[in-house]
Enzyme design. Structure first.
Site, PDB file in Angstrom:
ATOM      1  N   ARG A 239     -26.561  16.252   0.985  1.00 30.80           N
ATOM      2  CA  ARG A 239     -25.530  15.288   1.346  1.00 30.80           C
ATOM      3  C   ARG A 239     -25.067  14.576   0.082  1.00 30.80           C
ATOM      4  O   ARG A 239     -25.881  14.198  -0.767  1.00 30.80           O
ATOM      5  CB  ARG A 239     -26.081  14.248   2.340  1.00 30.80           C
ATOM      6  N   GLU A 268     -16.504  12.958   1.191  1.00 28.48           N
ATOM      7  CA  GLU A 268     -15.730  14.203   1.212  1.00 28.48           C
ATOM      8  C   GLU A 268     -14.757  14.210   2.397  1.00 28.48           C
ATOM      9  O   GLU A 268     -15.059  13.624   3.435  1.00 28.48           O
ATOM     10  CB  GLU A 268     -16.674  15.415   1.282  1.00 28.48           C
ATOM     11  N   HIS A 286     -18.392  22.234   0.775  1.00 24.40           N
ATOM     12  CA  HIS A 286     -19.337  22.116   1.908  1.00 24.40           C
ATOM     13  C   HIS A 286     -19.372  23.405   2.735  1.00 24.40           C
ATOM     14  O   HIS A 286     -19.045  23.405   3.928  1.00 24.40           O
ATOM     15  CB  HIS A 286     -18.979  20.918   2.791  1.00 24.40           C
TER      16      HIS A 286
HETATM   17  C1  DGY Z   1     -25.338  20.829   8.290  1.00 28.20           C
HETATM   18  O1  DGY Z   1     -25.667  21.704   9.087  1.00 28.20           O
HETATM   19  O2  DGY Z   1     -25.706  19.660   8.389  1.00 28.20           O
HETATM   20  C2  DGY Z   1     -24.425  21.247   7.185  1.00 28.20           C
HETATM   21  O3  DGY Z   1     -24.149  20.231   6.311  1.00 28.20           O
HETATM   22  C3  DGY Z   1     -23.137  21.828   7.745  1.00 28.20           C
HETATM   23  O4  DGY Z   1     -22.634  21.013   8.690  1.00 28.20           O
END
Ligand code: DGY
Length: 320
Positions: A239, A268, A286
């Site tokens: 993150r 983001e 991402h």
């Molecule tokens: C998650 O699965 O949390 C990834 O960041 C994609 O959403």
């Protein structure tokens, strides 16, 4: 008999949407882009299930606005920092997530970030694409090799362990910090560090794999970046909030951090503008779990979870 309504805040893969359509009357968002909590509250009225992703916040106000019809929030993500779990719990709304099925895909992106940062892939691509390549040169775009280097993994869950397995094949020594030390067979020879500080001091490549949450916000700050060996590489597939962007940008500028590979960003898609001007950052939007196979598997896990709930069972991917 009328079928229950499902609201899809995003488009999902054709196989997943077809499976959802079998059991629900589907209402889709007008556009496939991140919706605000208020927009979802307005558009999903009457829905028993809402399908969201990590880009949509589901707040206490959203849940209150969709009560009493709303029964399940199904998020196509392993992370759940975008959902107010306390509010869901208080309203008796179940939350389904997609753990485990995305670990391998995310680990592949982890290796992509490490390799692209270490071997200067962004600069290499620009050079060739821009027609500025004048042929082989012994000192052209020298990167950092991985063999014998220490990979420091912050967060040694499923994804962290999958990254470790791949990095071992590249000749890297695995170090990690985790909330709790892993059992020996799960460590598979990795060296445990009791604190993030100790891990940073032993990381030629630092890879963030921990789930999001307030506890690790800005764990990569100026003080800890200074602990990294000179010329370290920083990679984030967890993150964006885990990194103090100003501090990392300063370290990339000074060369203390050789390069970074980032797939996630605080705020983001509005990333810190400082990253755009740096040649030694590989940027990625991402896409950790973005393979056809994985996005199908994630969606089907949600569909299976809904089926289990309908049978009165508790699916393994139910958070609350
Ligand atoms: C998650 O699965 O949390 C990834 O960041 C994609 O959403």
């Amino acid at each position: 008999m009328a079928r229950p309504r499902a609201f899809l805040a995003r488009r999902f893969t054709p196989a997943v949407e077809a499976a959802i359509e079998q059991n629900y009357e589907v209402v889709r968002a007008g556009q496939d882009r991140g919706m605000s909590a208020e927009e979802i509250a307005g558009a999903a009225r009457g829905a028993e299930v809402i399908f969201v992703s990590t880009a949509e916040r589901v707040t206490a106000a959203t849940i209150a606005a969709l009560a009493p019809a709303l029964r399940v929030i199904a998020t196509l993500s392993a992370g759940h920092d975008h959902i107010d779990l306390d509010a869901a719990r208080a309203s008796g709304v179940a939350v389904l997530t997609t753990p485990d099925v995305l670990s391998e895909a995310c680990a592949e992106i982890g290796m992509m970030l490490i390799l692209n940062a270490a071997r200067r892939a962004h600069e290499a691509d620009l050079l060739v694409r821009g027609d500025n390549w004048h042929g082989f040169a012994p000192t052209l775009l020298l990167g950092r090799g991985l063999v014998g280097k220490r990979l420091g993994i912050l967060g040694m869950g499923r994804i962290g362990r999958e990254v470790a397995a791949r990095a071992r094949a590249f000749g890297m020594a695995i170090h990690y910090h985790n909330r709790s030390r892993l059992a020996e067979e799960r460590e598979a020879g990795a060296t445990h560090h009791a604190s993030p500080e100790a891990l940073f001091a032993h990381s030629d490549v630092l890879c963030l794999c921990a789930p999001g949450g307030t506890a690790l916000e800005r764990v990569v700050d100026a003080r800890r970046i200074a602990l990294l060996p000179a010329g370290a590489i920083v990679v984030n597939l967890a993150r964006g909030e885990m990194i103090d962007d100003d501090a990392l940008i300063a370290a990339l500028g000074s060369g203390h951090v050789f390069a970074a590979g980032l797939d996630v960003f605080a705020g983001e898609p509005a990333i810190h503008p400082g990253y755009r001007g740096l040649a030694n950052v590989f940027l990625s939007p991402h896409i950790g779990s973005a393979t056809i196979e994985t996005r199908d598997a994630m969606g089907m896990l949600l569909v299976d979870g809904l089926d289990a709930l309908a049978r009165g069972e508790t699916p393994s991917n139910q958070l609350c």
